[in-house]
Motif scaffolding. Structure first.
Motif, short mmCIF file in Angstrom:
data_model
loop_
_atom_site.label_atom_id
_atom_site.label_comp_id
_atom_site.label_asym_id
_atom_site.label_seq_id
_atom_site.Cartn_x
_atom_site.Cartn_y
_atom_site.Cartn_z
N SER A 152 0.82 -1.22 0.00
CA SER A 152 0.00 0.00 0.00
C SER A 152 0.85 1.27 0.00
CB SER A 152 -0.93 0.01 1.22
OG SER A 152 -0.16 -0.03 2.43
N ILE A 153 2.14 1.14 0.34
CA ILE A 153 3.04 2.30 0.34
C ILE A 153 3.61 2.45 -1.06
CG2 ILE A 153 5.08 3.34 1.40
CD1 ILE A 153 4.63 1.60 3.84
N GLN A 154 3.06 3.36 -1.83
CA GLN A 154 3.47 3.53 -3.22
C GLN A 154 4.15 4.87 -3.47
OE1 GLN A 154 3.46 1.22 -5.56
NE2 GLN A 154 2.65 -0.22 -4.03
N ARG A 155 3.98 5.83 -2.57
CA ARG A 155 4.63 7.13 -2.77
C ARG A 155 6.14 6.96 -2.60
NH1 ARG A 155 3.99 12.72 0.76
NH2 ARG A 155 5.32 13.99 -0.61
N THR A 156 6.90 7.37 -3.60
CA THR A 156 8.35 7.15 -3.60
C THR A 156 9.10 8.43 -3.26
OG1 THR A 156 8.50 7.61 -5.98
CG2 THR A 156 8.15 5.32 -5.30
N LEU A 157 10.32 8.24 -2.79
CA LEU A 157 11.23 9.33 -2.47
C LEU A 157 12.51 9.14 -3.27
CD1 LEU A 157 11.84 11.83 -0.64
CD2 LEU A 157 12.88 10.24 0.98
N THR A 158 12.91 10.16 -4.00
CA THR A 158 14.15 10.10 -4.77
C THR A 158 15.31 10.54 -3.90
OG1 THR A 158 12.91 10.63 -6.78
CG2 THR A 158 15.30 10.86 -6.88
N THR A 159 16.40 9.79 -3.92
CA THR A 159 17.56 10.10 -3.08
C THR A 159 18.85 9.97 -3.90
OG1 THR A 159 17.77 7.80 -2.35
CG2 THR A 159 16.43 9.27 -0.98
N ARG A 160 19.92 10.44 -3.31
CA ARG A 160 21.25 10.26 -3.88
C ARG A 160 22.26 10.25 -2.75
NH1 ARG A 160 24.32 15.17 -4.73
NH2 ARG A 160 25.42 14.11 -6.41
N PHE A 161 23.44 9.69 -3.02
CA PHE A 161 24.52 9.69 -2.04
C PHE A 161 25.42 10.90 -2.28
CE2 PHE A 161 23.45 5.15 -1.78
CZ PHE A 161 23.43 4.99 -0.40
N VAL A 162 25.77 11.56 -1.20
CA VAL A 162 26.70 12.69 -1.23
C VAL A 162 27.96 12.25 -0.51
CG1 VAL A 162 27.13 15.07 -0.52
CG2 VAL A 162 24.85 14.39 -1.29
N TYR A 163 29.13 12.43 -1.15
CA TYR A 163 30.39 11.93 -0.61
C TYR A 163 31.29 13.09 -0.20
CZ TYR A 163 28.81 7.74 -3.10
OH TYR A 163 28.07 6.67 -3.55
N ASP A 164 32.06 12.85 0.86
CA ASP A 164 33.08 13.82 1.27
C ASP A 164 34.15 13.10 2.07
OD1 ASP A 164 31.80 13.29 3.64
OD2 ASP A 164 31.49 15.39 4.21
N TRP A 165 35.20 13.84 2.43
CA TRP A 165 36.28 13.30 3.26
C TRP A 165 36.19 13.91 4.66
CZ3 TRP A 165 39.15 9.32 1.75
CH2 TRP A 165 39.32 9.09 0.39
N ARG A 166 36.42 13.11 5.67
CA ARG A 166 36.46 13.58 7.05
C ARG A 166 37.74 13.12 7.73
NH1 ARG A 166 31.72 15.82 9.28
NH2 ARG A 166 30.65 16.77 7.51
N TRP A 171 42.18 10.06 6.97
CA TRP A 171 41.06 10.55 6.19
C TRP A 171 40.05 9.43 5.98
CZ3 TRP A 171 39.83 15.38 5.39
CH2 TRP A 171 40.83 16.35 5.40
N LEU A 172 38.77 9.73 6.24
CA LEU A 172 37.69 8.77 6.07
C LEU A 172 36.78 9.20 4.93
CD1 LEU A 172 35.84 6.40 6.95
CD2 LEU A 172 34.74 7.99 8.53
N ARG A 173 36.56 8.32 3.97
CA ARG A 173 35.62 8.58 2.89
C ARG A 173 34.21 8.31 3.42
NH1 ARG A 173 35.20 11.83 -1.38
NH2 ARG A 173 34.03 10.93 -3.13
N ARG A 174 33.39 9.36 3.43
CA ARG A 174 32.06 9.25 4.04
C ARG A 174 30.98 9.46 2.99
NH1 ARG A 174 29.41 13.28 8.47
NH2 ARG A 174 29.27 14.55 6.58
N ALA A 175 29.90 8.67 3.09
CA ALA A 175 28.74 8.83 2.23
C ALA A 175 27.53 9.18 3.09
CB ALA A 175 28.47 7.55 1.44
N ARG A 176 26.67 10.06 2.56
CA ARG A 176 25.44 10.41 3.25
C ARG A 176 24.28 10.32 2.26
NH1 ARG A 176 27.50 9.08 7.06
NH2 ARG A 176 27.98 10.18 8.99
N LEU A 177 23.20 9.67 2.68
CA LEU A 177 22.02 9.54 1.84
C LEU A 177 21.12 10.75 2.06
CD1 LEU A 177 20.54 7.56 -0.10
CD2 LEU A 177 19.28 6.75 1.90
N VAL A 178 20.86 11.50 1.01
CA VAL A 178 20.04 12.71 1.12
C VAL A 178 18.87 12.60 0.14
CG1 VAL A 178 21.99 14.13 1.82
CG2 VAL A 178 21.40 13.97 -0.59
#
Length: 455
Positions: free
Chosen positions: A45-59, A76-83
């Motif tokens: 029943s959950i049909q509404r979708t959300l579009t996302t992408r990964f954003v990468y940076d160094w920490r 240095w750590l390669r970090r990904a964040r889902l937005v």
């Protein structure tokens, strides 16, 4: 994914495999926080979708805990964040996504009040006041979705249960969540002039998204307020207790000295100089912040798209910097008026400002230790006094002939807010220009006075 190196030598962009590993780590983290879960047959029943992408940076992060009194090793750590990717044009007009926000009028109210309260405290050793900041980690990820959403991914569908950064309603939902918690658990009330300003019997806070500035009695803050927040949120905290202590809030550093509080506006000046000089060469030192050619009709050519982008970026940093650097407020006001269509003349004006900032990069705002009821000029037999001073130039700009209104406001001799604004009409006399400036300053003063009375 870890990479060796020094803090000054950020690694180059890695290959696709490294980013895929970082994205997988981020997905596992979100699953463990119950932000995402695997879609089940019962979720049809959950049909509404959300579009996302990964954003990468160094920490630059520690790789382990210190042992034997030695400093931890950093890498240095390669970090990904889902937005999330939600756009206003796709959803149409909505009135349920606007969140209250703190204003520059309020940023120095709590620091000034801290100095005033400390000066008025008859028994500072018993339970002194403390001033500090909180940074709530993963703030948006703790708020439930208004309705579950479906996320389509190559590895399978996921159901989004919590807010993700980038969602249009995320800021409002987070503010509603944190304000409800503080009002119910910490028994604070919100200011009717600005809901981001809250106070309780022993605490006052200013909320700016996931950053919080607080002022309160030390025993209450350390033994009641902080444990209460830590029971619900993952956060870090810095408090000013003694001379030499400091904390950061919205990229500004607040340091307590024997003369008062020094507010430093971050590292914007060296960053602005670095960006400009990498593209346009060395900047010469200037004794004044504004180029006189900015105040006459601009007939020079418009900048190309690349130069216009750099101009807007640097002026944007300058707007943030001008909240502490009152000496450049007028120059930044004039430069920002050219952001829609930057020209070669306005770029010369920016170079002039950067030359001034080069020799004044160490400037900061000092909130001096006050005396109760003693202002810059007026003195009263009360604990607090608010003074507002205004001024204007009459038709100072030779192109549009509009005047500039300027003002500065003090609480017990502590500067809490300053402004420089172009008037909307052409004043026909110096008296009219002064009147417009006075009314503008009085409006800001009434707002500050109302918030101060609430506190």
């Amino acid at each position: 994914m870890w990479r060796d190196g020094t803090q000054d030598e950020k690694p180059q962009e890695p290959g696709k495999e490294v980013d895929e590993v970082a994205a997988e780590v981020e997905l596992k983290r979100l699953m463990s926080l119950n932000v995402l879960r695997d879609a089940q047959p019962s979720d049809d029943s959950i049909q509404r979708t959300l579009t996302t992408r990964f954003v990468y940076d160094w920490r630059w992060k520690p790789t382990g805990k210190a042992e034997g009194g030695q400093d931890p090793q950093f890498k240095w750590l390669r970090r990904a964040r889902l937005v999330a990717r939600e756009y206003a044009f796709a959803e149409g007009k909505r009135d349920d996504v606007f969140s209250p926000a703190s204003s520059s009028h309020l940023l120095r109210l709590l620091p000034a009040l801290y100095l005033c309260k400390t000066a008025l405290d008859d028994f500072p050793g018993d339970d002194p006041y403390v001033l500090g900041s909180l940074d709530i980690k993963d703030a948006f990820l703790q708020v439930d979705q208004r309705e579950p959403l479906r996320l389509k991914m190559p590895s399978g569908d996921r159901i989004v249960m919590k807010n993700l950064p980038g969602q249009r309603a995320g800021a409002k939902d987070w503010f509603d969540h944190i304000s409800r918690f503080l009002c119910a658990k910490a028994e604070v009330t919100q200011c009717c002039l600005n809901p981001c300003l809250m106070r309780g019997e022993n605490i006052a806070v200013l909320v700016h998204v996931d950053d919080v500035m607080l002022l309160g009695k030390r025993n209450y803050v350390e033994n009641v307020f902080l444990p209460l927040l830590k029971s619900q949120f993952d956060l870090s905290c810095s408090l000013i207790k003694d001379v030499g202590d400091e904390f950061t809030f919205l990229k500004r550093t607040y340091r307590l000295t024997s003369h008062g509080l020094i507010i430093s506006p971050g590292n914007y000046v060296p960053k602005m100089l670095e960006i400009f000089e990498e593209n346009y060469g060395k900047v010469k030192i200037s004794k004044v912040p504004i180029d006189p050619n900015m105040l006459v009709e601009d007939k020079s050519d418009e900048l190309n798209a690349y130069d216009s982008g750099i101009y807007r970026s640097l002026v944007g940093m300058g707007l943030y910097l001008a909240q502490e650097r009152y000496d450049i407020a007028y120059a930044i006001k004039e430069l920002s008026s050219k952001m829609a269509k930057p020209t070669k003349s306005s770029m010369c004006g920016l170079r002039k400002l950067l030359g001034y900032l080069r020799q004044t990069s160490w400037y900061a705002v000092l909130l001096p230790t006050p005396e109760p009821g003693r202002g810059k000029i007026a003195h009263v037999d009360k604990h607090f006094i608010l003074e507002s001073y205004s001024d204007s130039d009459w038709s100072g700009h030779q192109a549009h002939r509009r005047s500039t209104s300027s003002a500065i406001h003090y609480v017990n001799s502590c500067p809490v807010f300053a402004s420089a604004r172009t008037q909307r009409v052409v004043s026909l006399s110096s008296c009219e220009a002064e009147l417009h400036a006075l009314v503008s300053a009085a409006g800001d003063g009434k707002y500050i006075a109302g918030c101060l009375s609430f506190l």
